[in-house]
Every structure is written in C-alpha cells, then in structure tokens.
Design a protein around this motif. Structure first.
Motif, short mmCIF file in Angstrom:
data_model
loop_
_atom_site.label_atom_id
_atom_site.label_comp_id
_atom_site.label_asym_id
_atom_site.label_seq_id
_atom_site.Cartn_x
_atom_site.Cartn_y
_atom_site.Cartn_z
N UNK A 108 -13.06 4.92 -20.49
CA UNK A 108 -13.23 3.81 -19.57
C UNK A 108 -12.72 4.14 -18.17
N UNK A 109 -11.94 3.22 -17.63
CA UNK A 109 -11.41 3.40 -16.27
C UNK A 109 -10.03 4.04 -16.27
N UNK A 110 -9.51 4.42 -17.43
CA UNK A 110 -8.14 4.94 -17.53
C UNK A 110 -7.89 6.13 -16.61
N UNK A 111 -8.79 7.13 -16.53
CA UNK A 111 -8.50 8.26 -15.63
C UNK A 111 -8.38 7.86 -14.17
N UNK A 112 -9.20 6.91 -13.72
CA UNK A 112 -9.11 6.46 -12.34
C UNK A 112 -7.80 5.71 -12.09
N UNK A 113 -7.41 4.88 -13.04
CA UNK A 113 -6.14 4.15 -12.90
C UNK A 113 -4.97 5.13 -12.91
N UNK A 114 -5.03 6.11 -13.82
CA UNK A 114 -3.97 7.13 -13.89
C UNK A 114 -3.88 7.91 -12.59
N UNK A 115 -5.03 8.30 -12.05
CA UNK A 115 -5.04 9.05 -10.79
C UNK A 115 -4.48 8.21 -9.65
N UNK A 116 -4.81 6.91 -9.65
CA UNK A 116 -4.29 6.03 -8.61
C UNK A 116 -2.77 5.90 -8.71
N UNK A 117 -2.27 5.77 -9.92
CA UNK A 117 -0.81 5.70 -10.11
C UNK A 117 -0.15 6.99 -9.62
N UNK A 118 -0.70 8.13 -10.00
CA UNK A 118 -0.10 9.41 -9.59
C UNK A 118 -0.12 9.55 -8.07
N UNK A 119 -1.25 9.19 -7.45
CA UNK A 119 -1.35 9.30 -6.00
C UNK A 119 -0.38 8.34 -5.32
N UNK A 120 -0.25 7.12 -5.86
CA UNK A 120 0.66 6.15 -5.27
C UNK A 120 2.11 6.59 -5.38
N UNK A 121 2.50 7.06 -6.56
CA UNK A 121 3.88 7.53 -6.76
C UNK A 121 4.17 8.70 -5.83
N UNK A 122 3.21 9.63 -5.72
CA UNK A 122 3.40 10.79 -4.86
C UNK A 122 3.54 10.39 -3.40
N UNK A 123 2.69 9.46 -2.94
CA UNK A 123 2.76 9.03 -1.55
C UNK A 123 4.09 8.36 -1.23
N UNK A 124 4.53 7.48 -2.12
CA UNK A 124 5.81 6.80 -1.91
C UNK A 124 6.96 7.80 -1.94
N UNK A 125 6.92 8.72 -2.92
CA UNK A 125 8.00 9.71 -3.04
C UNK A 125 8.05 10.63 -1.82
N UNK A 126 6.89 11.04 -1.32
CA UNK A 126 6.86 11.89 -0.13
C UNK A 126 7.48 11.17 1.07
N UNK A 127 7.10 9.91 1.26
CA UNK A 127 7.64 9.15 2.38
C UNK A 127 9.14 8.94 2.27
N UNK A 128 9.59 8.54 1.07
CA UNK A 128 11.02 8.30 0.87
C UNK A 128 11.83 9.58 1.00
N UNK A 129 11.31 10.68 0.49
CA UNK A 129 12.06 11.94 0.54
C UNK A 129 12.28 12.38 1.98
N UNK A 130 11.25 12.19 2.83
CA UNK A 130 11.42 12.56 4.24
C UNK A 130 12.46 11.72 4.92
N UNK A 131 12.42 10.42 4.70
CA UNK A 131 13.42 9.51 5.30
C UNK A 131 14.81 9.80 4.79
N UNK A 132 14.95 9.97 3.49
CA UNK A 132 16.28 10.19 2.91
C UNK A 132 16.87 11.53 3.31
N UNK A 133 16.00 12.55 3.39
CA UNK A 133 16.52 13.87 3.80
C UNK A 133 17.07 13.81 5.21
N UNK A 134 16.35 13.16 6.12
CA UNK A 134 16.83 13.03 7.50
C UNK A 134 18.14 12.25 7.54
N UNK A 135 18.22 11.19 6.71
CA UNK A 135 19.43 10.38 6.70
C UNK A 135 20.64 11.17 6.15
N UNK A 136 20.38 11.99 5.12
CA UNK A 136 21.47 12.76 4.53
C UNK A 136 21.93 13.92 5.40
N UNK A 137 21.06 14.42 6.27
CA UNK A 137 21.40 15.59 7.08
C UNK A 137 21.62 15.24 8.54
#
Length: 255
Positions: A225-254
């Motif tokens: 069904x639509x499971x692969x598309x939903x899974x891909x959307x979750x992975x892309x969303x988690x990755x986008x959020x994690x990339x943004x947060x990691x950049x902000x947090x790294x700057x804050x920590x350093x």
C-alpha cells in the motif's frame, strides 16, 4: 561538482574513517550492539514465537523488527561518540584545522551507518540459518534496502543530536533505551490489533510501524500500500529535523 563540495566530502570521509578506528578501540560496545539484536531475535523466535500467532512462521514475521532494533542499538554508539568529542578538547583542534561541525557529525553518522550495515548483514545471516526465507524481487529488495538505509541514516543523525544534548557520554548512551523501546509498541513483534485499543493510535502512527510494514511487505512479496511512502516521509522528516537541530546545537556548544 564544485571544489568546496569535494573538499567537504573528503573531510567527511576522513572523519568517518576516524569514527571507524575509534570503534575498533572499543570492541565491547561494537560487539554488544551487533550481538544483542541477534540474541533478542533468537529469544523471540524460540522462547515466545510458538505462543504468538501471526499467520506465518514467526521468524519470517519478526526479522524486520529486529533489523530496526539493530539500527537503534548501533545508533547509540553515535550519541556516545559525539558526546565524547564535545566533552574533550578534540573539537577545538578540529576547528583550528578548518573542519566544520557538519563534517564532524557527518563522519560519526557515516561510521554508524557502516557499523549498522555490518550488523544488519549478521542479523540476516542468522535469520537465514533459522528459517527466514524472503521472496522479494530485485526491485522490491532494493526498495527495502533503500528504506532501511534511510532509517539508519535518519536515526544516526538523531543520535548525533542526542550526543550534543547530553552532558556526558553515559547520558548519551541512554538514548539506546528510547530506540530499543520504540519498536515494541509497533507491528515489530506482534500484530497491532492484538494490543489494547488505547495503544492502537500510537502504534499505527509512530515512525517505526510504516518502516517495518514496508520491509515486511517488500521482502515477503506482500501488498505494501502506501507504507513505503509514509516510511520515506518519516525518514526524510526525522533527517531534516535532526540536521537542523545538530547545526544549531553544535554552534551553541562551541560558541
């Protein structure tokens, strides 16, 4: 491809090599992250599998869930590695060499992905020995591999965020608990309709469930069904959020 992009990729690969070498210095953690999912698979199949009705051989049903457990355990090493870097003075040395935060974190993520792929191969090898027989076509197998790698990368970047947030490597290691817990209230080990009604909403709509359903359907030749598309959307969303947060947090920590 510009010289800047090539330089950044070369730096990331160098940092990934460093991460793999660091893993070789801590074999206990690596062996544990590789062997624990296999032990859990054997426990579920041989201790509990006979009492769980999934409509198929239980080893066939449980393997996709174990693959995601494997990713969770492996990603914890990323959180610990990032936390250790931030706690020590190595970050200042890297910055003096004009190595950016994204490159440093990307090195940890690439090393984590490599370790997870080895763990995945071990889990699949043991699964074959105890009766797992996928029936995927080549396109379906490639799609399953792509979704799994996408999940591993997304979770590894999320682990890097956990390592930046943690005050100590020990606290960062606690990220394992969250990633180990998340597959349980999903379709990883039992069908969701066997769970209490109040749990269905979370189990149906959390990120692990569509990834597992995609892997199970693609590997076994079942409708997805639509499971692969939903899974891909979750992975892309988690990755986008994690990339943004990691950049902000790294700057804050350093800073």
């Amino acid at each position: 491809m510009s010289d800047t992009v090539r330089y950044a990729m070369a730096q990331s690969l160098t940092m990934a090599g460093r991460g793999i070498r660091l893993s070789r210095r801590n074999p206990d953690a690596v062996i544990t992250s590789m062997m624990l999912p296999i032990m859990l698979m054997l426990i579920f199949v041989y201790f509990f599998g006979g009492a769980i009705d999934t409509g198929t051989e239980y080893v066939t049903y449980v393997v996709p869930g174990v693959l995601l457990l494997c990713a969770g355990f492996g990603s914890a090493t990323t959180a610990v590695g990032v936390s250790e870097d931030m706690k020590g003075g190595i970050i200042d040395r890297f910055r003096s060499l004009d190595i950016g935060g994204t490159t440093i974190l990307a090195g940890h993520v690439v090393a984590s992905t490599a370790r997870n792929l080895v763990s995945t191969a071990l889990v699949l090898g043991v699964a074959f020995l105890i009766g797992f027989r996928p029936s995927a076509t080549l396109p379906a197998a490639l799609a399953a591999a792509g979704i799994l790698v996408g999940f591993i990368v997304a979770v590894s970047w999320l682990s890097a965020v956990a390592g930046l947030l943690a005050k100590s490597p020990e606290a960062a290691g606690g990220f394992t608990f969250f990633m180990m817990f998340l597959p349980y209230p999903s379709s990883a080990f039992v069908p969701i309709d066997t769970m209490p009604d109040w749990l269905h909403g979370f189990a149906d709509h959390q990120p692990v469930t569509p990834v597992i359903e995609s892997l199970r359907g693609l590997l076994l030749g079942l409708p997805v069904g639509s499971a692969p598309w939903i899974a891909s959307a979750w992975c892309a969303g988690i990755l986008a959020v994690a990339l943004g947060l990691s950049g902000v947090l790294f700057k804050a920590r350093t800073a």
